[in-house]
Design a protein around this motif. Structure first.
Motif, short mmCIF file in Angstrom:
data_model
loop_
_atom_site.label_atom_id
_atom_site.label_comp_id
_atom_site.label_asym_id
_atom_site.label_seq_id
_atom_site.Cartn_x
_atom_site.Cartn_y
_atom_site.Cartn_z
N ARG A 230 13.20 17.95 28.23
CA ARG A 230 14.76 17.49 28.14
C ARG A 230 14.85 17.07 26.75
NH1 ARG A 230 14.68 21.03 31.22
NH2 ARG A 230 15.39 21.17 33.35
N ILE A 231 15.88 17.69 25.98
CA ILE A 231 16.15 16.99 24.64
C ILE A 231 17.75 16.33 24.71
CG2 ILE A 231 16.24 17.47 22.29
CD1 ILE A 231 14.57 19.79 22.69
N ILE A 232 17.68 14.95 24.56
CA ILE A 232 18.89 14.22 24.70
C ILE A 232 19.35 13.87 23.34
CG2 ILE A 232 20.04 12.31 25.67
CD1 ILE A 232 17.55 12.23 27.95
N GLN A 239 27.37 15.36 21.68
CA GLN A 239 26.27 15.07 22.71
C GLN A 239 25.75 16.24 23.37
OE1 GLN A 239 29.30 13.20 22.66
NE2 GLN A 239 28.76 10.81 22.64
N SER A 240 24.36 16.19 23.70
CA SER A 240 24.02 17.41 24.46
C SER A 240 22.81 16.85 25.12
CB SER A 240 23.68 18.71 23.51
OG SER A 240 22.77 18.45 22.62
N ILE A 241 22.38 17.73 26.22
CA ILE A 241 21.12 17.68 26.78
C ILE A 241 20.60 19.18 27.13
CG2 ILE A 241 19.97 16.81 28.98
CD1 ILE A 241 22.02 14.74 29.33
N THR A 242 19.61 19.57 26.53
CA THR A 242 19.10 20.96 26.79
C THR A 242 17.72 20.86 27.07
OG1 THR A 242 18.60 21.05 24.39
CG2 THR A 242 20.69 21.56 24.81
N ASP A 243 17.16 22.01 27.56
CA ASP A 243 15.85 22.23 27.31
C ASP A 243 15.27 22.61 26.07
OD1 ASP A 243 16.27 24.78 27.30
OD2 ASP A 243 15.82 25.49 29.51
N ALA A 244 13.99 23.06 26.11
CA ALA A 244 13.16 23.55 25.02
C ALA A 244 13.88 24.70 24.41
CB ALA A 244 11.72 23.51 25.19
#
Length: 302
Positions: A230-232, A239-244
């Protein structure tokens, strides 16, 4: 034309091309507005109040004015080729904004994100200009802050605790493994707050990220597996929260998270700029679960 005294300047496009602005062919004859950006003070005024009460302040976009010079061309076609080359650097469709970087004589590099607005318009040329280019132009900086050109990357150190866990509901979980990670004491040398990017490596069942000095906390309430990330990114406005793979995982954010105020702060907002960020990975695996934190030192002005 004399070179700039001590300063080295460059423009790097989003797709990796760099134009160094201090050489025999191209340079900036003048550049300005690198100091303080415009500040908007937010105030309120009560009934029959004399003056106003300051509530907050926000920085506004700034414009950097430069004068670009390019050496005379050998002939008229060289002049047109030079124009085309400069347009290619400054055009807005190069996968994102440009980065304007200044290096001071002691080796410090400070960068700012810019757009050429409007770029080189090339007003009427006289017949005796030797086919050179000399024109003032503006760079608009929607983010008005400078930043250290080198990103700081911190791999958090960890300790493992396997113990009885007593949640506030007093139910008991046996054998839970919590990975406790810390940046240690960060001495932040910037003069404006920085919003870090945190990468979490699974597995974990939930995660808690905290700045111990400010008390601001983020909660990640959805479990991820070994090999997942998880990349915050806490950059304001994006602002974002994503996976790889860049897939949106904003729904992983737990209740009570303060996404707006989580930042690394300068002195005197935090004494000496010294602060520690900790991450708890509940249900993690020692040697597999982990985290990395990266940030830029940011500066009010030069």
């Amino acid at each position: 034309m004399a070179d700039q005294i001590g300063d080295v300047l460059s423009i790097r496009t989003a797709d990796g091309n760099e134009l160094v602005l201090i050489n025999k062919n191209v340079k900036l004859l003048a550049y300005g507005n690198l100091g303080s950006p415009p500040t908007q003070f937010i105030t309120r005024r009560g009934y029959r109040q004399d003056g106003s009460t300051e509530v907050d302040f926000l920085l506004q976009s700034r414009t950097i004015t430069v004068e670009l010079w390019h050496s005379p061309a050998c002939d008229r076609q060289d002049y047109w080729d030079t124009r085309s080359e400069l347009h290619s650097y400054l055009r807005p469709n190069r996968n994102g904004p440009m980065v304007f970087t200044l290096q001071t004589p002691n080796g410090d590099e400070r960068s700012i994100t810019v757009r050429a607005d409007p770029g080189l318009t090339f007003p009427a040329q006289s017949n005796n200009n030797n086919w050179n280019i000399q024109e003032p132009m503006d760079f608009i900086c929607f983010d008005p802050l400078f930043f250290n050109a080198s990103q700081s990357v911190v791999a958090l150190s960890s300790t493992t605790q396997t113990q009885l866990v007593f949640p506030i509901t007093f139910s008991i979980t046996f054998g839970t493994t919590d990975i406790f990670l810390t940046t240690g004491s960060i001495t932040y040398l910037g003069t404006w707050k920085s919003y870090p990017i945190t990468t979490l490596d699974g597995p974990y069942t939930r995660a808690v990220i905290a700045n111990l000095q400010t008390g601001v906390v983020l909660f990640m309430s959805v479990a991820i597996l070994t090999g997942e990330q998880r990349i915050i990114d806490l950059t304001p406005g994006s602002q974002s929260i994503t996976d790889a793979n860049g897939v949106n995982k904003f729904s992983d954010l737990g209740a009570g998270s303060n996404l707006v105020d989580f930042a690394i702060l300068p002195d005197p907002e935090v004494a000496g700029g010294i602060q520690e960020i900790t991450i708890q990975l509940v249900g993690g695996t020692n040697g597999v679960s982990g985290a990395t934190l990266s940030y830029y030192e940011r500066f009010f002005g030069l």
